[in-house]
Scaffold this motif. Structure first.
Motif, PDB file in Angstrom:
ATOM      1  N   ALA A 167       0.694  -0.937   0.201  1.00  0.00           N
ATOM      2  CA  ALA A 167       0.110  -0.144  -0.072  1.00  0.00           C
ATOM      3  C   ALA A 167       1.035   1.088  -0.160  1.00  0.00           C
ATOM      4  CB  ALA A 167      -0.773  -0.066   1.216  1.00  0.00           C
ATOM      5  N   GLY A 168       0.718   2.082  -0.961  1.00  0.00           N
ATOM      6  CA  GLY A 168       1.473   3.236  -1.071  1.00  0.00           C
ATOM      7  C   GLY A 168       3.074   3.084  -1.624  1.00  0.00           C
ATOM      8  N   LYS A 169       3.322   1.950  -1.822  1.00  0.00           N
ATOM      9  CA  LYS A 169       4.777   1.899  -2.226  1.00  0.00           C
ATOM     10  C   LYS A 169       5.121   2.241  -3.486  1.00  0.00           C
ATOM     11  CE  LYS A 169       6.049   0.740   1.874  1.00  0.00           C
ATOM     12  NZ  LYS A 169       4.885   1.097   2.742  1.00  0.00           N
ATOM     13  N   TYR A 170       4.075   2.043  -4.353  1.00  0.00           N
ATOM     14  CA  TYR A 170       4.435   2.178  -5.961  1.00  0.00           C
ATOM     15  C   TYR A 170       3.719   3.205  -6.253  1.00  0.00           C
ATOM     16  CZ  TYR A 170       6.430  -2.415  -5.928  1.00  0.00           C
ATOM     17  OH  TYR A 170       7.245  -3.525  -5.640  1.00  0.00           O
ATOM     18  N   ASP A 171       3.831   4.161  -7.157  1.00  0.00           N
ATOM     19  CA  ASP A 171       3.366   5.375  -7.695  1.00  0.00           C
ATOM     20  C   ASP A 171       1.914   5.307  -8.251  1.00  0.00           C
ATOM     21  OD1 ASP A 171       5.059   7.275  -6.408  1.00  0.00           O
ATOM     22  OD2 ASP A 171       6.400   7.457  -8.110  1.00  0.00           O
ATOM     23  N   SER A 172       1.102   5.947  -8.057  1.00  0.00           N
ATOM     24  CA  SER A 172       0.144   6.023  -9.017  1.00  0.00           C
ATOM     25  C   SER A 172      -0.296   7.521  -9.676  1.00  0.00           C
ATOM     26  CB  SER A 172      -1.444   5.571  -8.445  1.00  0.00           C
ATOM     27  OG  SER A 172      -1.308   4.140  -8.578  1.00  0.00           O
ATOM     28  N   VAL A 173      -0.585   7.576 -10.796  1.00  0.00           N
ATOM     29  CA  VAL A 173      -0.680   9.083 -11.266  1.00  0.00           C
ATOM     30  C   VAL A 173      -1.902   9.394 -11.952  1.00  0.00           C
ATOM     31  CG1 VAL A 173       0.491  10.872 -12.841  1.00  0.00           C
ATOM     32  CG2 VAL A 173       2.048   8.952 -11.838  1.00  0.00           C
ATOM     33  N   PHE A 174      -2.613  10.679 -11.407  1.00  0.00           N
ATOM     34  CA  PHE A 174      -3.614  11.255 -11.960  1.00  0.00           C
ATOM     35  C   PHE A 174      -3.505  12.154 -13.011  1.00  0.00           C
ATOM     36  CE2 PHE A 174      -5.988  10.340  -7.791  1.00  0.00           C
ATOM     37  CZ  PHE A 174      -7.252   9.780  -8.342  1.00  0.00           C
ATOM     38  N   LEU A 175      -4.141  12.037 -14.105  1.00  0.00           N
ATOM     39  CA  LEU A 175      -3.707  12.925 -15.398  1.00  0.00           C
ATOM     40  C   LEU A 175      -5.186  13.352 -15.700  1.00  0.00           C
ATOM     41  CD1 LEU A 175      -1.658  10.338 -17.593  1.00  0.00           C
ATOM     42  CD2 LEU A 175      -0.727  12.388 -16.304  1.00  0.00           C
ATOM     43  N   PRO A 176      -5.008  14.807 -15.510  1.00  0.00           N
ATOM     44  CA  PRO A 176      -6.390  15.610 -15.958  1.00  0.00           C
ATOM     45  C   PRO A 176      -6.566  15.462 -17.625  1.00  0.00           C
ATOM     46  CG  PRO A 176      -5.050  16.946 -14.470  1.00  0.00           C
ATOM     47  CD  PRO A 176      -4.349  15.859 -14.849  1.00  0.00           C
ATOM     48  N   ASN A 177      -5.631  14.961 -18.319  1.00  0.00           N
ATOM     49  CA  ASN A 177      -5.589  14.666 -19.740  1.00  0.00           C
ATOM     50  C   ASN A 177      -6.339  15.686 -20.591  1.00  0.00           C
ATOM     51  OD1 ASN A 177      -5.041  12.563 -21.460  1.00  0.00           O
ATOM     52  ND2 ASN A 177      -7.049  11.571 -21.372  1.00  0.00           N
ATOM     53  N   GLN A 178      -5.453  16.974 -20.305  1.00  0.00           N
ATOM     54  CA  GLN A 178      -6.063  18.144 -21.243  1.00  0.00           C
ATOM     55  C   GLN A 178      -4.663  18.349 -22.089  1.00  0.00           C
ATOM     56  OE1 GLN A 178      -9.392  19.313 -20.353  1.00  0.00           O
ATOM     57  NE2 GLN A 178      -8.991  17.049 -19.638  1.00  0.00           N
ATOM     58  N   GLY A 179      -5.108  19.280 -23.146  1.00  0.00           N
ATOM     59  CA  GLY A 179      -4.339  19.576 -24.224  1.00  0.00           C
ATOM     60  C   GLY A 179      -4.478  18.765 -25.250  1.00  0.00           C
ATOM     61  N   ASN A 180      -3.737  19.255 -26.596  1.00  0.00           N
ATOM     62  CA  ASN A 180      -3.615  18.244 -27.764  1.00  0.00           C
ATOM     63  C   ASN A 180      -3.112  17.046 -27.651  1.00  0.00           C
ATOM     64  OD1 ASN A 180      -0.761  18.262 -28.089  1.00  0.00           O
ATOM     65  ND2 ASN A 180      -1.101  20.504 -28.683  1.00  0.00           N
ATOM     66  N   PRO A 181      -3.515  16.112 -28.629  1.00  0.00           N
ATOM     67  CA  PRO A 181      -2.877  14.847 -28.474  1.00  0.00           C
ATOM     68  C   PRO A 181      -1.615  14.561 -28.222  1.00  0.00           C
ATOM     69  CG  PRO A 181      -4.412  14.926 -30.285  1.00  0.00           C
ATOM     70  CD  PRO A 181      -4.162  16.475 -29.819  1.00  0.00           C
ATOM     71  N   GLU A 182      -0.601  15.303 -28.575  1.00  0.00           N
ATOM     72  CA  GLU A 182       0.783  15.233 -28.388  1.00  0.00           C
ATOM     73  C   GLU A 182       1.059  15.296 -26.798  1.00  0.00           C
ATOM     74  OE1 GLU A 182      -0.439  16.732 -30.870  1.00  0.00           O
ATOM     75  OE2 GLU A 182      -0.104  15.276 -32.543  1.00  0.00           O
ATOM     76  N   GLN A 183       0.498  16.531 -26.456  1.00  0.00           N
ATOM     77  CA  GLN A 183       0.738  16.804 -24.910  1.00  0.00           C
ATOM     78  C   GLN A 183       0.105  15.975 -24.107  1.00  0.00           C
ATOM     79  OE1 GLN A 183      -1.357  20.819 -25.530  1.00  0.00           O
ATOM     80  NE2 GLN A 183       0.527  21.836 -25.276  1.00  0.00           N
ATOM     81  N   ARG A 184      -1.051  15.353 -24.356  1.00  0.00           N
ATOM     82  CA  ARG A 184      -1.605  14.156 -23.470  1.00  0.00           C
ATOM     83  C   ARG A 184      -0.849  12.935 -23.671  1.00  0.00           C
ATOM     84  NH1 ARG A 184      -6.314  12.776 -25.799  1.00  0.00           N
ATOM     85  NH2 ARG A 184      -6.559  14.246 -27.452  1.00  0.00           N
ATOM     86  N   MET A 185      -0.084  12.767 -24.887  1.00  0.00           N
ATOM     87  CA  MET A 185       0.764  11.577 -24.956  1.00  0.00           C
ATOM     88  C   MET A 185       1.947  11.550 -24.156  1.00  0.00           C
ATOM     89  SD  MET A 185       1.069   8.651 -26.476  1.00  0.00           S
ATOM     90  CE  MET A 185       2.206   7.316 -27.187  1.00  0.00           C
ATOM     91  N   GLU A 186       2.639  12.897 -24.149  1.00  0.00           N
ATOM     92  CA  GLU A 186       3.705  12.966 -23.461  1.00  0.00           C
ATOM     93  C   GLU A 186       3.517  12.937 -22.039  1.00  0.00           C
ATOM     94  OE1 GLU A 186       6.790  16.799 -22.631  1.00  0.00           O
ATOM     95  OE2 GLU A 186       5.286  16.867 -24.083  1.00  0.00           O
ATOM     96  N   ALA A 187       2.303  13.542 -21.418  1.00  0.00           N
ATOM     97  CA  ALA A 187       1.815  13.374 -20.145  1.00  0.00           C
ATOM     98  C   ALA A 187       1.761  11.983 -19.487  1.00  0.00           C
ATOM     99  CB  ALA A 187       0.836  14.252 -19.839  1.00  0.00           C
ATOM    100  N   PHE A 188       1.158  11.080 -20.476  1.00  0.00           N
ATOM    101  CA  PHE A 188       0.802   9.739 -20.187  1.00  0.00           C
ATOM    102  C   PHE A 188       2.230   8.763 -20.194  1.00  0.00           C
ATOM    103  CE2 PHE A 188       0.249   5.333 -21.552  1.00  0.00           C
ATOM    104  CZ  PHE A 188      -0.804   5.066 -20.464  1.00  0.00           C
ATOM    105  N   VAL A 189       2.939   9.166 -20.869  1.00  0.00           N
ATOM    106  CA  VAL A 189       4.304   8.215 -21.069  1.00  0.00           C
ATOM    107  C   VAL A 189       5.449   8.572 -19.744  1.00  0.00           C
ATOM    108  CG1 VAL A 189       6.424   8.029 -22.343  1.00  0.00           C
ATOM    109  CG2 VAL A 189       4.142   8.212 -23.664  1.00  0.00           C
TER     110      VAL A 189
END
Length: 869
Positions: free
Chosen positions: A413-435
């Motif tokens: 519990a809590g040892k590994y990261d999880s990341v919230f992504l508001p997922n806004q912006g153009n496709p390239e920006q969203r892709m960069e944030a996801f990666v």
């Protein structure tokens, strides 16, 4: 036997001539139709190498007949691929190190690994790790793989890393080879078709013979493999074709179900308890639907399996599933991608340095940086892009889902990261944030906290590969904010009985308004609502008077305009959210409104989050109780869930189950009651909260942080206190059987805000048996009863008892005189801690009578604990 020559040989003089000799560091890989074709090359190589005095090691792991006779003089190392990719590869690497340079190695057919790991990708990863290492050690090694059984995931690393590649095939009882790659050598006839006759290999010079022989041989390994289905794809294709045959009446359901055990091992788990549950609640069609949402092969990992399994259980056993439960929209990244990413980046070997704590942590920070700067292959990026197109600009969360996570006995519990992504912006920006989010989760496998947790739980030698669970965030958009109406953690067994009316078997939930981060992370500056599901309005706060003081004041939200995760005051969220029905979740504070009227204040914000109306007037409590009971009954084990709730009207809502795992809870039963002690012999008495397994023990060591002294320290000094606490709680004697130690300190242990308590990490105090918080930092600070948080999970797994003492409250005792006057052993164990000798007190029983024997008694059912002389 001594080595006659530095020259290596295949044992076949004709083959040596074709290849222009064998060079130190060569890896010879044979592409065959059958294993016996490979064996025809292995036997002479082994015989010749032994005669030359070489150390020959045969790695025996395949399901096919042995390549060497039982009486061979070669060293046979038997390994099972079932131990997992990580351990299997590490043991082979360790053997190569042990033998040293100049040895000869024979490997069973690599295609056997694909059958054990259900993955061509992992075969390719194995070869990419072992082949270069053998080359660096100036060895000769033999490998083989079966023609037309593997996709490019396996063949590409073989083509890239092998020094010698040889196509082997038979036609009309004639034996042929074609060298496809011979590094650093060349001759006019080297890459021609050769026919074997005895030990000789003769070029086939007539074009008609070559044409006839080669007409059905793939002209390119790379191109053939690009469309060749591997083990994973072939297996699912067989199942899909069988299902079509069942519909057409050409096959039976039993034939389809025969594949179920294989699919469960491929995708779900190798844990027998998990497999048993999955076999009961997953149908073949469920597994095919899951596979359709997978972005890479391999097992799903514990968090993904827990979520899917819980939903499958509820779908079958919870009658209100269709009406009360929100469907999920999730994608899964199998664990194979994590290994491939580390192998291609060169970080895999760094991850294996973990046999001691020192080696385990050495270089971990550098490895994390490398992981976060590496690149994914194009075909994976295309899969990521397609998935993001599916979500559009809807917020998503990238969650860790490792093999060991959320399993029986290990929550992580809590040892590994999880990341919230508001997922806004153009496709390239969203892709960069996801990666970037994916890399962050991958890198968290080498965090200090995760590695120390694995060491503490004896898991350093277990395969730990990271998968991903990518989920659509549950909630709704109101203005520029996105959040669920309610989120929480639920336990099917309530370990904290704060009133006699509470039934622990009914379970409990920890509720927050907004994103669930405040429910799972211990909040230093806010409160949550604890709800006993059989007595939902019975408040847990141990204070008299105005309970509204201890309501949630801050809300975690996704800010879509700012493209960020953050928090706001509850008042700000309410004023910003035009569609929020605030009266469903909160009540007006009459005292605040009365005070405002007397002062002439207008538009005062008096709403207080209490959830009382929803708890009392809807079926939410009964639904949550039924969900937890249903899951516990199926697991035959207490469970913990994370969930959100979104309301369409006050009566209509949907529960979104985002996580479910076994809860390794120690149920506190009755213990023998010690003899009564007069108040002057009691050091500490607590009448709740007491959370954990009941116990009656003799203390070996009491570590006490003096509140009055601690409150005078600067922030940097408070962190130094935490470091000394970590050293004291991990001295060698603490590992002895029967050693019991207790921590007493002001405010909240494990806080991230030193003004509110001692900022220790859990790893610094994980050897402690009893953790006591004294409410002495601030009169307005109430210890956080952290049921359902990551902090609570660590307490449970360490079998640690938690208690909080309110000095001055009826029945409570805090014998400050004894704690301040007992002999302090701090400098005996930490002579360098002189500057903190007034802050940290180490109290131990002594034979000379200078310090009395200390006994600790706790009964969680009765909510009583006392430390006495």
């Amino acid at each position: 036997m001594t080595v006659e020559s530095t020259i290596f040989s295949t044992g076949l003089a004709g083959l040596d001539r074709v290849l222009k000799g064998i060079l130190s560091g060569d890896n010879l890989t044979f592409h065959v139709d059958r294993v016996d074709e490979y064996a025809a090359f292995v036997e002479p190589f082994c015989r010749e190498s032994l005669q030359r005095g070489r150390h020959v090691v045969y790695f025996r792991f395949g399901s096919h007949p042995a390549l060497l006779l039982a009486d061979t003089s070669a060293e046979v190392v038997a390994l099972s691929p079932e131990i997992g990719f990580e351990r299997f590869t590490y043991l082979i690497h360790q053997k190569i190190d042990e033998v040293g340079p100049g040895a000869c190695y024979i490997f069973d057919c690599l295609s056997s690994l694909a059958a054990s790991w259900f993955s061509d990708l992992m075969v390719g990863n194995f070869f990419a790790l072992i082949c270069p290492y053998l080359h660096e050690n100036d060895t000769i090694a033999y490998f083989a793989f079966i023609r037309d059984e593997h996709s490019f995931h396996a063949t590409t690393p073989i083509v890239e890393h092998a020094q010698i590649l040889i196509d082997v095939f038979q036609r009309e009882n004639r034996f042929f080879i074609i060298p496809k790659k011979v590094k650093h050598r060349h001759s006019t006839a080297m890459y021609m078709l050769h026919e074997r006759r005895g030990d000789d290999f003769t070029p086939v010079v007539h074009s008609s013979t070559v044409t006839t022989t080669m007409r059905d041989v793939s002209w390119s390994w790379q191109d053939a493999a690009s469309y060749q289905r591997g083990f994973w794809s072939k297996t699912f294709l067989q199942v899909e074709e069988l299902l079509k045959a069942v519909e057409a009446g050409r096959a039976t359901r039993e034939e389809v179900n025969a594949f179920k055990p294989l699919l469960l091992k491929m995708m779900i788990s190798r844990n027998p308890r998990v497999i048993e549950l999955a076999d009961k609640y997953f149908e073949i069609e469920d597994l095919l639907r899951i596979r359709g949402r997978m972005l890479a092969t391999g097992r799903l990992g514990g968090k993904s399996v827990g979520m899917l399994l819980a939903r499958a259980i509820l779908k079958k056993d919870f009658s209100r599933y269709a009406d009360a439960v929100e469907e999920h929209d999730s994608f899964f990244v199998g664990t194979d991608l994590f290994c491939t990413y580390l192998v291609s980046d060169g970080s895999w070997w760094m991850q294996q340095r973990r046999q001691s704590e020192e080696a385990m942590l050495q270089g971990a920070e550098d490895a994390r940086r490398r992981i976060r700067s590496a690149q994914f292959p194009e075909h994976i990026l295309k899969r990521f892009f397609d998935m993001l197109n599916h979500f559009g600009q809807a917020p998503i969360i990238v969650r860790s889902s490792s093999l060991l996570e959320d399993n029986f006995g290990n929550a992580f519990a809590g040892k590994y990261d999880s990341v919230f992504l508001p997922n806004q912006g153009n496709p390239e920006q969203r892709m960069e944030a996801f990666v970037s989010a994916v890399k962050k989760v991958f890198a968290s496998t080498l965090s200090r906290e995760a590695l120390l947790y694995r060491k503490k739980r004896g898991l350093l030698e277990r395969d730990e590969e990271m998968g991903l669970l990518v989920q659509r965030v549950s909630g709704c958009m109101d203005g520029s904010f996105f959040y669920p109406h309610m989120a929480g953690v639920g336990l099917s067994f309530n370990p904290y009985i704060w009133h006699e009316s509470i039934n622990p078997e009914a379970g409990m939930v920890r509720l927050v308004f907004g994103l669930g981060t405040r429910a799972v992370d211990r909040s230093d500056d806010d409160y949550t609502r604890l709800v006993a599901l059989n007595a939902p309005l019975r408040r847990a706060e141990l204070v008299t008077g105005d309970l509204n003081r201890f309501a949630q004041r801050k809300v975690d939200v996704l800010d879509l305009d700012g493209n960020s995760l953050g928090y706001c005051d509850f008042e700000t969220v309410v004023k910003h959210s035009q569609n929020l029905k605030i009266h469903w979740f909160a009540s007006r504070d009459a005292a605040v409104e009365e005070f405002a009227r007397h002062r002439g204040h207008q538009n005062v914000f008096s709403w207080v989050l209490d959830f009382d109306r929803l708890l009392e007037e809807t079926s939410l409590v009964s639904d949550l109780n039924a969900v937890l009971a249903t899951l516990q009954n199926a697991y035959d084990y207490p469970v913990e869930v994370e969930f959100t709730v979104n309301f369409f009207s006050r009566e209509e809502y949907r529960i979104n189950l985002v996580q479910c795992r076994p809860l390794q809870i120690h149920r506190g039963g009755q213990v023998s009651i010690p003899p009564a002690a007069p108040d002057n012999q009691i050091v500490v008495r607590c009448l709740g909260p007491v959370i954990g397994r009941s116990r009656n023990v003799s203390l070996s060591r009491l570590i006490y942080v003096v509140p009055s002294e601690y409150s005078q320290l600067k922030t940097a000094q408070r962190f130094q206190v935490a470091e000394w606490i970590g050293k004291l709680t991990h001295m060698p004697d603490t590992e002895q059987e029967g050693f019991h130690q207790m921590l007493i300190g002001p405010g909240r242990w494990g806080t991230t805000t030193p003004s509110l308590g001692v900022p220790v990490s859990f790893a610094q105090i994980n050897t402690v048996e009893v953790l006591c918080e004294i409410v002495a930092m601030s009169s307005s600070l109430v210890p956080d009863v952290s049921l359902g948080t990551h902090f609570f999970n660590e307490l449970v797994e360490a079998d640690m008892l938690y208690m909080a003492v309110f000095p001055g409250r009826a029945g409570a005792i805090w014998n400050q005189t004894f704690l301040d006057s007992a002999p302090n052993q701090l400098l005996r164990y930490a002579p360098e801690a002189t500057a903190f000798s007034q802050v940290i007190r180490v109290i131990e029983p002594s034979e000379d009578g200078k310090c009395c024997h200390l006994s600790f008694y706790a009964n969680a059912l009765n909510q009583e604990a006392r430390l006495f002389i």
